[in-house]
Design a protein around this motif. Structure first.
Motif, short mmCIF file in Angstrom:
data_model
loop_
_atom_site.label_atom_id
_atom_site.label_comp_id
_atom_site.label_asym_id
_atom_site.label_seq_id
_atom_site.Cartn_x
_atom_site.Cartn_y
_atom_site.Cartn_z
N ASP A 267 31.73 56.54 46.65
CA ASP A 267 31.38 55.97 47.94
C ASP A 267 32.04 54.60 48.14
O ASP A 267 31.68 53.85 49.04
N VAL A 268 33.02 54.29 47.29
CA VAL A 268 33.85 53.11 47.50
C VAL A 268 34.80 53.40 48.66
O VAL A 268 35.63 54.31 48.58
N LYS A 269 34.69 52.64 49.73
CA LYS A 269 35.46 52.95 50.93
C LYS A 269 36.90 52.44 50.86
O LYS A 269 37.77 52.93 51.58
N ARG A 270 37.13 51.45 50.01
CA ARG A 270 38.48 50.92 49.84
C ARG A 270 38.86 50.98 48.37
O ARG A 270 38.97 49.96 47.69
N PRO A 271 39.03 52.18 47.85
CA PRO A 271 39.38 52.28 46.42
C PRO A 271 40.70 51.61 46.13
O PRO A 271 41.61 51.56 46.99
N ARG A 272 40.81 51.10 44.92
CA ARG A 272 42.00 50.36 44.51
C ARG A 272 42.89 51.25 43.65
O ARG A 272 42.44 51.88 42.70
N ILE A 273 44.14 51.25 44.01
CA ILE A 273 45.12 52.14 43.39
C ILE A 273 45.94 51.34 42.36
O ILE A 273 46.35 50.21 42.61
N SER B 297 65.75 56.52 36.42
CA SER B 297 65.30 56.00 35.14
C SER B 297 64.18 54.99 35.33
O SER B 297 63.78 54.32 34.39
N LEU B 298 63.72 54.86 36.58
CA LEU B 298 62.56 54.04 36.91
C LEU B 298 61.50 54.96 37.48
O LEU B 298 61.73 55.64 38.49
N ILE B 299 60.36 55.02 36.80
CA ILE B 299 59.34 56.01 37.17
C ILE B 299 57.99 55.33 37.28
O ILE B 299 57.59 54.57 36.39
N ALA B 300 57.27 55.63 38.36
CA ALA B 300 55.86 55.24 38.49
C ALA B 300 55.01 56.41 38.01
O ALA B 300 55.23 57.55 38.42
N TYR B 301 54.05 56.12 37.14
CA TYR B 301 53.24 57.19 36.57
C TYR B 301 51.83 56.66 36.29
O TYR B 301 51.53 55.49 36.50
N GLY B 302 50.96 57.54 35.83
CA GLY B 302 49.62 57.13 35.42
C GLY B 302 48.77 56.58 36.55
O GLY B 302 48.04 55.61 36.37
N LEU B 303 48.84 57.20 37.72
CA LEU B 303 48.12 56.70 38.88
C LEU B 303 46.61 56.83 38.69
O LEU B 303 46.13 57.83 38.13
N THR B 304 45.88 55.83 39.17
CA THR B 304 44.42 55.88 39.17
C THR B 304 43.90 55.26 40.46
O THR B 304 44.56 54.43 41.09
N ALA B 305 42.71 55.68 40.83
CA ALA B 305 41.94 55.04 41.90
C ALA B 305 40.62 54.61 41.29
O ALA B 305 39.92 55.44 40.69
N GLU B 306 40.31 53.33 41.41
CA GLU B 306 39.11 52.78 40.76
C GLU B 306 39.06 53.14 39.28
O GLU B 306 38.06 53.63 38.76
N TYR B 307 40.19 52.95 38.61
CA TYR B 307 40.35 53.12 37.16
C TYR B 307 40.39 54.58 36.71
O TYR B 307 40.50 54.84 35.52
N ARG B 308 40.27 55.54 37.63
CA ARG B 308 40.17 56.94 37.20
C ARG B 308 41.15 57.82 37.95
O ARG B 308 41.37 57.67 39.15
#
Length: 869
Positions: free
Chosen positions: A21-27, A3-14
């Protein structure tokens, strides 16, 4: 099932980020939970390269004890170019629960170094096709694929100009006006396309069509072209990966062929002329006969300036149908789209060969109901289509856009008997940002104002934040962007949009810290308070809305340089009293014949000097630059003291008796606490004595209602918002506006117009009142103690009773947050919903804690309530 779910993943907002060419994208990710008050206590991220086999992942964060779930940098091995990376997340919460792994998302890298470009910049051979010719260039290359074992294919492409790509007769991608507008002499975006499904074994062909766009076309009101170069060119590189891991590369070079085609003319301001009789059928297909086409030649353009697409692409985001056909008193046949929009008309027609249809675009009709184009100035905004006479023909312009509600139609077959509405569609075009915010209240006029704000943003956020989308301007004015940024970031996720634009601001900033009036800079004008302060205000707005520290770190040098530049001006270290400034632009208290309001420019410069210095101080603290934090903190205090010495009288009054002077003194916190009440009272009296009308311009208007609400005069602020007679926000609504106007009296009460010189009917700056509506009426805002809506403030002000309800829904980086208040008899019911892994501070005005119920329970017994008092 957890009943605990991680969803809606993005890297660099998308999500599914194709090419970066972002070498360290943010998740980032969001949480769903069936328990109230759920907070994340730990996370784990896994990243796999090339496929989704996480058993051999290249990076596993392990279990990290942290509540952070937004913008977590990838910390694995250096990424490889042109590689897809899959990632997934699991989380733990304070109830001891562990989620399952999330669904898998991915990002894909682009070309990570300039040396990887094998393609050449190419243009038609100048001896065969005049480089200055108006028709759009066509370039093509046929090639054979003897192997059908294609696993994937990517195109990396850009242009000196604007371009469209075609592969085997099909348009590649759904982007419009690529590569967008950057400071081309320093930065050029390239786009990445997945074309796997378009390739075939055997014969194939690539085609590119390129027009002037921002690179070479006319920009500004001085009829100047070639701002960045005098020749169009394209750069195309396709990598085809086969099942055995080998690659085939197709790249632009001298072997490509060139011609012109049906696009005879295309300019952003002036429109497009398209002669369908000149179409080259099958020109981007392998079997096309190209013997009559000319050769191409290489141009010596830079590769070091190339950056992978940063902003979200510009796309067609909505289709509008015309609502009626008007026959004007002067006899014109005019389509009414029912909405002032930005984009183009798609035309469907069956007509004899050579039939010429002309579409001319305008925003408004005059008071007699006639088609009016005076405010468009020299922009033609005219599209011409010449039919080929082969059945039903469909056409929309390729390389231009118009700002319009009304379209004059000439030459349509049998037009005298009326136009078939089904033959026309309006295609709305803008940067395809994620819509995040919704605001509504009990007054339909205010709801229309909110729609106008949103439509103004859509029309003017077309790759850069333009001032207007219709006349011979359409430039990235820094002042308009900075006053509107907070409102913009509520309505849409503008992080990629502003990140790209701020990089251009930094690129165009001079070595002495000077910041231009417009970005990208084609005017060569620099350094106006409130305009150039976009260098500090907008990075801070992004941090406040998304918790994005990286943008602050990226722009920090630019921000410091701007404040240092101001300090070095003139003889007074703390009062900027030299140079040109726009001041309180278009304020109604201006002298006759002037665009600048009556508030002294030096009050505006000093106020923004203080604001920008405080922003740099706060950014320094966040980024760990402690010496800078002390230095700029002390400087900010001295600036505020100098402001009081210069502009606040000994008895605690503002020296300049204008609304804006009082507004900036209060909102920018430039007055002593002992003087605040008197200055606020003076401002309130100015509004009341003016029958609840404003006189503010671009500087004062965004903050006027904040100055009132935050100092005990919220009811006055609401009356000001609800004022319908000129000048007011609702005056334009009463005149039928569907976007925000540049002038309070763009259309005067008698139906006549303000001066044609500068009278846009789609100009978002005064829409900055939206920020106050969301924060003060609905009471919804990020909390400074947890930027990015990690902590949320719900603090509605419903005093005065002029509104019966207000509601907000906002898609934060953590999930959907909602709040609504409504009067039920003499009681207030407030509903609030916040995402998991966030907390909210809720202030209920006039309420006693022991009389408040939450889900029909006392606060002490209600689930999810952490504390109350």
């Amino acid at each position: 099932m957890s009943s605990l779910i991680a969803y809606g993943l993005t890297a660099e907002y998308r999500s599914q980020l194709l090419g970066t060419d972002v070498k360290r994208p943010r998740i980032s990710w969001k949480l769903k939970s069936d328990r109230k008050g759920t907070l994340q206590t730990a996370y784990r991220i896994q990243v796999a390269e090339g496929d989704a086999d996480f058993e051999s992942s290249i990076w596993d964060s392990g279990r990290v004890a942290s509540e952070e779930s937004v913008l977590i940098p990838y910390a694995g091995p250096e990424p490889s170019s042109r590689t897809r990376y899959f990632y997934r997340v699991k989380v733990w919460d304070q109830f001891g629960r562990e989620s399952e792994w999330s669904e898998i998302d991915w990002w894909e890298t682009a070309l990570l170094s300039a040396e990887e470009w094998q393609a050449h910049w190419i243009s038609p051979e100048s001896q065969a096709i005049d480089p200055t010719a108006e028709p759009a260039f066509l370039l093509r290359k046929s090639f054979d694929l003897s192997r059908g074992d294609i696993v994937s294919a990517r195109i990396y492409a850009t242009a000196a100009g604007v371009y469209e790509l075609y592969l085997n007769g099909a348009k590649v991608g759904d982007e419009e006006l690529a590569p967008g507008w950057t400071s081309y002499n320093k930065r050029i975006q390239y786009q990445i396309y997945d074309v796997t499904a378009l390739l075939r074994e055997g014969g194939n062909a690539l085609g590119a069509m390129v027009a002037n766009g921002w690179y070479k076309g006319r920009l500004g009101w001085e009829n100047k072209s070639n701002h960045y170069g005098d020749r169009r060119a394209v750069l195309v590189q396709m990598h085809i990966r086969h099942r055995d891991g080998s690659e085939t590369v197709i790249a632009s070079d001298e072997s490509w062929k060139a011609a012109t085609g049906p696009v005879l003319f295309s300019e952003l301001y002036d429109g497009e002329t398209y002669d369908a009789r000149l179409e080259r059928k099958g020109w981007s297909e392998a079997a096309f006969e190209e013997s009559s086409w000319s050769s191409t030649e290489l141009l010596d353009l830079s590769y070091s300036r190339l950056v992978a697409q940063e902003n979200v692409p510009t796309r067609v985001t909505e289709i509008m149908k015309p609502v009626s056909v008007i026959r004007t008193p002067e006899g014109d046949t005019v389509l009414d789209m029912g909405q002032n929009m930005v984009g183009r008309i798609r035309l469907s027609i069956q007509a004899p060969e050579g039939t010429k249809i002309t579409l001319t675009h305008a925003e408004v009709l005059d008071k007699h109901g006639n088609f009016y184009r005076g405010n468009i100035r020299t922009a033609k905004q005219t599209v011409v289509y010449i039919a080929k006479g082969e059945g039903v023909e469909t056409y929309a312009p390729h390389f231009t856009f118009q700002g319009f509600r009304y379209v004059k139609v000439e030459g349509f077959p049998d037009q005298i008997n009326g136009l078939p509405l089904e033959a026309f569609e309006g295609e709305v075009i803008h940067s395809d940002m994620q819509k995040t915010g919704v605001f509504e209240c009990s007054d339909d006029r205010v709801n229309q104002l909110q729609r106008n704000i949103v439509w103004g943003q859509r029309g003017n956020f077309l790759d850069v934040p333009t001032d207007c989308p219709q006349r011979d301007e359409r430039l990235g004015w820094t002042g308009d962007a900075q006053v509107f940024a907070a409102t913009a970031l509520f309505n849409y996720n503008g992080a990629p949009f502003f990140t790209k634009w701020l990089r251009d601001l930094k690129a165009d900033q001079l070595s002495d810290g000077s910041v231009p009036f417009v970005v990208p800079n084609i005017l060569q004008g620099y350094n106006s308070a409130a305009w150039s302060d976009a260098a500090t205000v907008i990075p801070w707005a992004l941090y406040f809305s998304y918790g994005d520290k990286r943008i602050l770190a990226e722009q920090y040098g630019s921000m410091k340089a701007w404040v240092d530049f101001i300090r070095n001006q003139g003889e007074h270290e703390h009062i900027w009293n030299t140079g040109f400034h726009f001041g309180d632009w278009l304020a109604l208290d201006a002298k006759e014949g002037s665009y600048m309001g009556a508030t002294p420019n030096h009050m505006v410069t000093a106020a923004y000097f203080a604001l920008s210095t405080r922003i740099v101080r706060d950014a320094a603290r966040l980024l760990g630059h402690e010496e800078d934090a002390v230095y700029y903190g002390e400087l900010a205090e001295r600036i505020a003291a100098a402001y009081r010495d210069e502009f606040i009288t000994p008895n605690g009054r503002v020296a300049a008796q204008t609304q804006t002077a009082h507004v900036i003194a209060l909102v920018f916190d430039l007055v002593e606490p002992k003087d605040r009440q008197r200055i606020a009272r003076d401002l309130n009296e100015m509004i009341v004595d003016n029958d609840y009308h404003l006189t503010t311009g671009f500087v004062g208007t965004p903050f006027l209602c904040f100055a009132l609400s935050d100092n005990g005069y919220h009811e006055t602020a609401v009356k000001l918002l609800l004022q319908q007679t000129y000048p007011s926000w609702l005056y334009s609504v009463s005149k039928g506006a569907t976007t925000i106007w540049e002038h309070w009296d763009g259309i005067k009460p008698d139906g006549s117009f303000w001066s044609d010189d500068m009278n846009s009917f789609n100009h978002y700056a005064y829409g900055a009142v939206g920020d106050w509506m969301y924060r003060k009426i609905a009471g919804f805002a990020p909390d400074a103690r947890g930027p990015g809506y990690k902590k949320i403030r719900i603090e509605p002000d419903y005093t005065g009773g002029r509104l019966q309800y207000a509601r907000v829904s906002y898609e934060t980086m953590y999930g959907t947050a909602k709040t609504e208040w409504t009067f039920i008899g003499d009681k207030i019911e407030l509903t609030a919903e916040i995402p998991a892994n966030t907390t909210a501070f809720i202030l209920l005005r006039g309420a006693m804690a022991d009389q408040v119920l939450c889900c029909e329970a006392d606060l002490s017994d209600a689930e999810g309530i952490v504390s109350f008092r």
